[in-house]
Design an enzyme around this catalytic site. Structure first.
Site, PDB file in Angstrom:
ATOM      1  N   SER A 127      44.143  82.094  62.947  1.00  0.00           N
ATOM      2  CA  SER A 127      44.321  80.660  62.852  1.00  0.00           C
ATOM      3  C   SER A 127      43.025  79.879  63.007  1.00  0.00           C
ATOM      4  O   SER A 127      42.959  78.695  62.686  1.00  0.00           O
ATOM      5  CB  SER A 127      45.326  80.201  63.908  1.00  0.00           C
TER       6      SER A 127
ATOM      7  N   SER B 110      43.455  85.934  65.848  1.00  0.00           N
ATOM      8  CA  SER B 110      42.860  84.741  65.242  1.00  0.00           C
ATOM      9  C   SER B 110      41.361  84.609  65.461  1.00  0.00           C
ATOM     10  O   SER B 110      40.712  83.793  64.811  1.00  0.00           O
ATOM     11  CB  SER B 110      43.557  83.481  65.775  1.00  0.00           C
TER      12      SER B 110
ATOM     13  N   LYS C   5      37.561  74.611  67.845  1.00  0.00           N
ATOM     14  CA  LYS C   5      38.879  74.659  67.217  1.00  0.00           C
ATOM     15  C   LYS C   5      39.742  73.540  67.768  1.00  0.00           C
ATOM     16  O   LYS C   5      39.741  73.284  68.984  1.00  0.00           O
ATOM     17  CB  LYS C   5      39.518  76.027  67.490  1.00  0.00           C
TER      18      LYS C   5
END
Length: 599
Positions: A152, A176, A76
């Protein structure tokens, strides 16, 4: 090009058999990624040339020394990788780190190869996966491009679901690492706070942040967790793992467990009847597997959840982004950061007091059950729906997730079915901190019993290679006398987190004696071929507190193995033979309670 089985176990076997090399796998994976550019998965997908140093490093390596040898993974883009920009989804924020985040370095040292940096909700603020600037765009669901991927950690989840990488790193402050797993048919492990270092991770709420793991199987999640969960002394929020959370992942040889669910009126599905039906099916499945369902009041969890965005913790998100021009951010992020700006230090303390009250109220629930079960999300939405109502719909998705880190829980999201549209549905198992291995074990039970296809690639669920598990972090203890409910020493169990399981009897092979001395009066249980069944209670007690319990047991009693009427052998009270010299045989009463009532 045929799709390669990207589970860690499959790739490792192919390497051992000489059927594949890491170079082949990485080259094929990059070509595979090109087929899904319209899903907006990547902030930056690396080239084969950029990945050459990682491949070269494996040339002189022994596979046996590297548990993730040649395994591709995604990162990420709020987690640092040396020499590659970090954007956190905002170009104005971008910088290039000199070294990798601690957790990333652990994985690379174990032989894993980073394929790229993935798309995300800007500054990891959101559960939808659409809060990414136009340059990268909303990340699309791996099953239906019209639907949200969840955020996210959107790109990290979709990359695994489409079989582009074997696993990925996300982050999880408010859900997330779990919501994207549910929307893409994945395992999503949100470890205990501090077990995976957040050094080198762009903070969202630094005191609450977690690095999370997406994978296709619980076996893979456990493999990555074991590599990544190393204590980092440079991370001020790091916590060392505990012995009961190491090496305890596996299959359950005795499938009998207790789980809790919210009261029926506290289950919210936001009008999604498919989700409601799927959750009921998941509950019934667990009961069919041997689980006993308990219903608990969920209001303290919801109260804690509301504090995250309705309380002063929003200020911590502003701290994380200080120095960044607000106008460089998406409008929805600006709007979120603009809330609670009038909050004072007084408000933070009041919120902390309220949160502490919630912690006390949920303590017993987190201790009493093997896990608590909820939907991972109460519904899902199309990208168009979320863009039309970005705040409210995002909030709905955090209904079952926002409280986890505030209440110091560990959690794992796992797929359990599909709704009528073909989109996946999943549940979350959660418990107190340092329950990661236990939760992974129960998730493995679910995955192996349901045998759902993996991710969005219709890959058949493989048999688990997990060993038979040990006792985990709790042990079943049989008591027959002064530790029974209502008896004078019962507090020694309850104050150590002991939980009553059931009243039963031993096998037909025991005698019961009233020992000399006291107070308190105590019985001695002795195995004898001429014996009978004696009433006992089974309690669950944390293994971490068993030592102090054992130390308090006075001679001639001790702990050993005791046979229950159903054939189980459990830990229980036994008596040394010399203790019977002045004892009275009370076997005829069949129980300590009956003896006390009739003596």
């Amino acid at each position: 090009m045929s799709e390669q089985n990207m589970t860690i176990a499959a790739l490792q076997q192919a390497y051992k058999d000489g059927m594949l090399t890491p170079r082949q796998v990485i080259k094929d994976a990059l070509e595979h990624c090109e087929q899904y550019l319209d899903h907006n998965i990547w902030i930056e997908l690396f080239s084969l040339e950029q990945l050459q140093p990682y491949l070269d490093a494996l040339d002189n390596s022994n596979m046996a020394d590297k548990p993730l040898y040649g395994i591709p993974f995604a990162i990420k883009d709020n987690i640092e990788l040396a020499g590659f920009p970090v954007t956190a989804g905002c170009e104005a924020y971008a910088y290039t780190p000199d070294k990798s985040a601690f957790v990333v370095q652990q994985l690379i040292d174990a032989g894993a190869i980073p394929l790229g940096k993935t798309n995300l909700d800007q500054f990891a603020t959101g559960l939808v996966g659409v809060r990414s600037p136009e340059k990268w765009g909303p990340c699309h669901n791996s099953f239906d491009k019209d639907y949200i991927s969840g955020g996210s950690s959107s790109g990290s989840a979709v990359a695994v679901a489409l079989g582009l990488v074997s696993f990925s790193l996300g982050t999880d402050t408010a859900g997330s690492g779990r919501v994207p797993a549910a929307f893409n048919n994945l395992i999503g492990l949100k470890p205990t706070r501090g077990l995976l270092s957040t050094e080198g991770v762009v903070p969202a709420c630094r005191s609450l942040d977690c690095v999370s793991i997406f994978s296709l199987t619980t076996d893979d999640a456990n493999t990555v967790f074991n590599v990544a969960a190393e204590f980092d002394a440079n991370d001020v929020f790091a916590r060392p793992n505990v012995d009961t959370n190491r090496g305890n992942y596996g299959k359950l040889d005795n499938i009998s467990f207790n789980f809790a669910v919210p009261q029926p009126e506290q289950l919210y599905f936001f009008g999604n009847a498919d989700y409601a039906e799927q959750f009921e099916k998941a509950v019934r499945h667990l009961e069919n597997l041997g689980g006993k369902k308990h219903i608990i009041d969920f209001e303290p969890f919801f109260t804690a959840a509301r504090l995250l965005y309705e309380g002063p913790w929003v200020a911590e998100r502003r701290v994380a982004t200080e120095g960044v021009d607000r106008h460089a951010m998406l409008q929805v992020i600006q709007d979120i950061l603009a809330t609670q700006e009038e909050a004072r230090a007084d408000d933070l303390f009041k919120a902390e007091y309220k949160l502490q009250a919630c912690r006390q109220q949920v303590r017993d629930a987190l201790e009493c059950y093997d896990f608590i079960l909820t939907p991972t999300a109460g519904t899902t939405y199309t990208i168009e729906q979320v863009q039309a109502d970005p705040i409210k719909l995002n909030s709905n998705l955090g209904h079952y997730t926002n409280f986890m880190n505030l209440l110091d829980c560990s959690a794992i999201a796992i797929p359990t079915g599909f709704i009528t549209s073909g989109l996946p549905f999943g549940v979350t198992l959660f418990s107190r901190a340092f329950s990661d291995a236990r939760l992974l074990t129960f998730a493995n039970l679910i995955q192996q019993s349901l045998r759902l296809p993996l991710g969005a690639i219709e890959l058949e669920c493989p048999d688990s290679s997990a060993p038979i598990a040990g006792a985990g972090d709790r042990i079943t203890l049989a008591v027959c006398g002064a530790h029974l409910q209502g008896q004078p020493l019962n507090y020694q169990l309850t104050e150590r987190g002991g939980v009553f399981l059931e009243k039963t009897v031993t096998a037909n092979a025991y005698k019961l004696y009233a020992l000399a001395g006291g107070p308190p009066m105590r019985p001695g249980l002795v195995r004898d071929k001429q014996g009978t069944a004696i009433e006992i209670e089974l309690w669950s007690i944390p293994t971490a507190t068993l030592g102090s319990f054992l130390a308090g047991i006075a001679a001639p009693l001790g702990l050993g193995k005791l046979e229950v009427t159903d054939g189980r052998w459990v830990t229980g009270f036994i008596c040394e033979s010399y203790g019977l010299d002045d004892a009275t045989d009370i076997t005829a009463f069949g129980s300590w309670r009956e003896y006390l009532l009739n003596k």
